[in-house]
Design an enzyme around this catalytic site. Structure first.
Site, PDB file in Angstrom:
ATOM      1  N   LYS A   2      47.016  36.450  40.784  1.00 42.97           N
ATOM      2  CA  LYS A   2      48.023  36.827  39.785  1.00 42.97           C
ATOM      3  C   LYS A   2      48.302  38.328  39.836  1.00 42.97           C
ATOM      4  O   LYS A   2      49.439  38.765  39.709  1.00 42.97           O
ATOM      5  CB  LYS A   2      47.533  36.437  38.394  1.00 42.97           C
ATOM      6  CG  LYS A   2      48.568  36.735  37.332  1.00 42.97           C
ATOM      7  CD  LYS A   2      48.338  35.973  36.052  1.00 42.97           C
ATOM      8  CE  LYS A   2      49.510  36.145  35.109  1.00 42.97           C
ATOM      9  NZ  LYS A   2      49.287  37.126  34.077  1.00 42.97           N
ATOM     10  N   LYS A  21      36.042  47.650  44.378  1.00 38.80           N
ATOM     11  CA  LYS A  21      36.690  48.017  43.121  1.00 38.80           C
ATOM     12  C   LYS A  21      36.318  49.439  42.705  1.00 38.80           C
ATOM     13  O   LYS A  21      37.160  50.191  42.226  1.00 38.80           O
ATOM     14  CB  LYS A  21      36.310  47.024  42.010  1.00 38.80           C
ATOM     15  CG  LYS A  21      36.958  45.667  42.213  1.00 38.80           C
ATOM     16  CD  LYS A  21      36.648  44.705  41.093  1.00 38.80           C
ATOM     17  CE  LYS A  21      37.327  43.376  41.360  1.00 38.80           C
ATOM     18  NZ  LYS A  21      36.923  42.320  40.437  1.00 38.80           N
ATOM     19  N   LYS A  24      45.087  36.937  49.664  1.00 37.13           N
ATOM     20  CA  LYS A  24      44.713  35.742  48.910  1.00 37.13           C
ATOM     21  C   LYS A  24      45.616  35.620  47.673  1.00 37.13           C
ATOM     22  O   LYS A  24      45.960  36.637  47.066  1.00 37.13           O
ATOM     23  CB  LYS A  24      43.251  35.900  48.475  1.00 37.13           C
ATOM     24  CG  LYS A  24      42.678  34.711  47.752  1.00 37.13           C
ATOM     25  CD  LYS A  24      41.225  34.962  47.385  1.00 37.13           C
ATOM     26  CE  LYS A  24      40.725  33.905  46.435  1.00 37.13           C
ATOM     27  NZ  LYS A  24      39.358  34.127  45.990  1.00 37.13           N
TER      28      LYS A  24
END
Ligand code: SF4
Length: 343
Positions: free
Chosen positions: A196, A111, A193
């Site tokens: 959302k 990230k 994977k």
């Protein structure tokens, strides 16, 4: 009875990836363990987020969990920020957490490299996760493979704290993972994977029509260019989803029809859609009932926060004592769960 702790972020949508990978497992475990299930809203703010919808998404996640079978009579369901001891213990655990270990976390590195400015919260996220678990001195944590590294760090933090402040006694148990059978559910893009943020999900509360509209264009075996081309079911995500939603004889038929080019992918998806709709309809109906009763949901979350707070407060008393902090002369209100909101 051994205690388990599970957390889920308030993404607003519980999707079939969450359900198969985690929530179904929690629903089973709640009958055999002292189970705490937490909507981890404090984790959800470690990156950029929509603060205007956070409260609504938090309640929606709780509704999804209840509709999926989390039973407040069996499990303690609560919201992380309603028990402020999570944040407090995180700070105390920061004092024994090696910086190098945090910088080595795979999720942090992934990230952080995409951000111009990295918030400290992103780095310290695994310490909050450790606090979530250790606050309740949980024995077991159901986790996906992607969280195993964080759980290992939690064990290391527990060891370090125990060595420093509990003379090596296992005040904080080293929590062990329970790996779910359905470890990783691939999204409808057939690649990443289900998530959302990637827009490759089927929501647990989607209507039958929404389910079909999402399944129709989903990726399949690229070798099946036309209906006459044989396929390899094992490389197709639709086949894997059949294994979760269709009976064994249907799964066998799917494999046979795919290999022998006996049907088209749309036929295959229609059968999957029907079985998925049959499995998800009762959950959707329970969710609609709960959405019509937000006060009831808030009451369940309030009761859960009180139960969680009682355990957390006991842990923190002992942590303060062992870390040498001065006890207050009078009890102070420390939790929103304790503060009476009514005049
Ligand atoms: S027939 Fe079914 S299993 Fe085979 S590629 Fe098409 S969707 Fe996938």
């Amino acid at each position: 009875m051994p205690r388990i702790f599970s957390g889920i972020q308030p993404s607003g949508e519980l999707h079939i990836g969450n359900w198969l990978g985690a929530v179904k497992n929690w629903v089973n475990l709640q009958h055999s363990y002292d189970t705490l299930i937490c909507v981890v809203d404090l984790h959800a703010i470690s990156g950029k987020y929509d603060h205007q919808s956070l409260a609504q998404r938090t309640r929606e996640m709780a509704i999804g969990l209840l509709a999926a079978g989390v039973d407040p009579e069996q499990a303690t369901l609560f919201v992380q920020s309603h028990v402020p001891e999570h944040s407090e213990l995180q700070w105390l655990l920061n004092t024994v957490t090696p910086l190098g270990e945090l910088e080595r976390m795979t999720q942090f590195k992934d990230k952080a490299q995409r951000l111009e400015s990295v918030p400290a919260g992103l780095l310290n996220y695994p310490v909050l996760m450790a606090a979530d678990i250790l606050l309740y001195r949980a024995d077991l944590v159901p986790v996906g493979e992607d969280q195993v590294q964080h759980l290992e760090l939690t064990r290391e933090i527990a060891r370090k704290w125990n060595t420093e402040f509990a003379r090596g006694e296992a005040f904080f148990p080293e929590p062990q993972p329970i790996l779910s059978e359905a470890k990783r559910i691939t999204g409808l893009d057939g690649q990443a994977k289900m998530s959302k943020s990637l827009g490759n999900t089927i929501g647990l509360l989607d209507s039958p029509e929404e389910i079909w509209q999402k399944l129709r264009p989903a990726k399949t075996d690229p070798a099946r260019v036309t209906r006459r081309d044989p396929g390899t079911p094992e490389v197709c995500n639709i086949y894997h989803l059949h294994q979760y939603f269709s009976p064994p004889e249907t799964v066998a038929l799917v494999a046979e029809n795919c290999r022998g080019a006996k049907w088209g992918c749309l036929d295959c998806k229609r059968v999957l859609a029907d079985n998925m709709i049959a499995a998800l309809t009762p959950i959707r109906e329970r969710a609609l009932e709960l959405q019509a009763e937000p006060d009831r949901v808030d009451q369940i979350l309030g009761d859960g926060a009180l139960t969680a707070h009682r355990i957390a407060a006991q842990t923190m008393r002992e942590v303060h004592d062992r870390m040498g902090l001065l006890s207050p002369a009078r009890p102070v209100l420390s939790s929103p769960a304790q503060r009476d909101p009514e005049p």
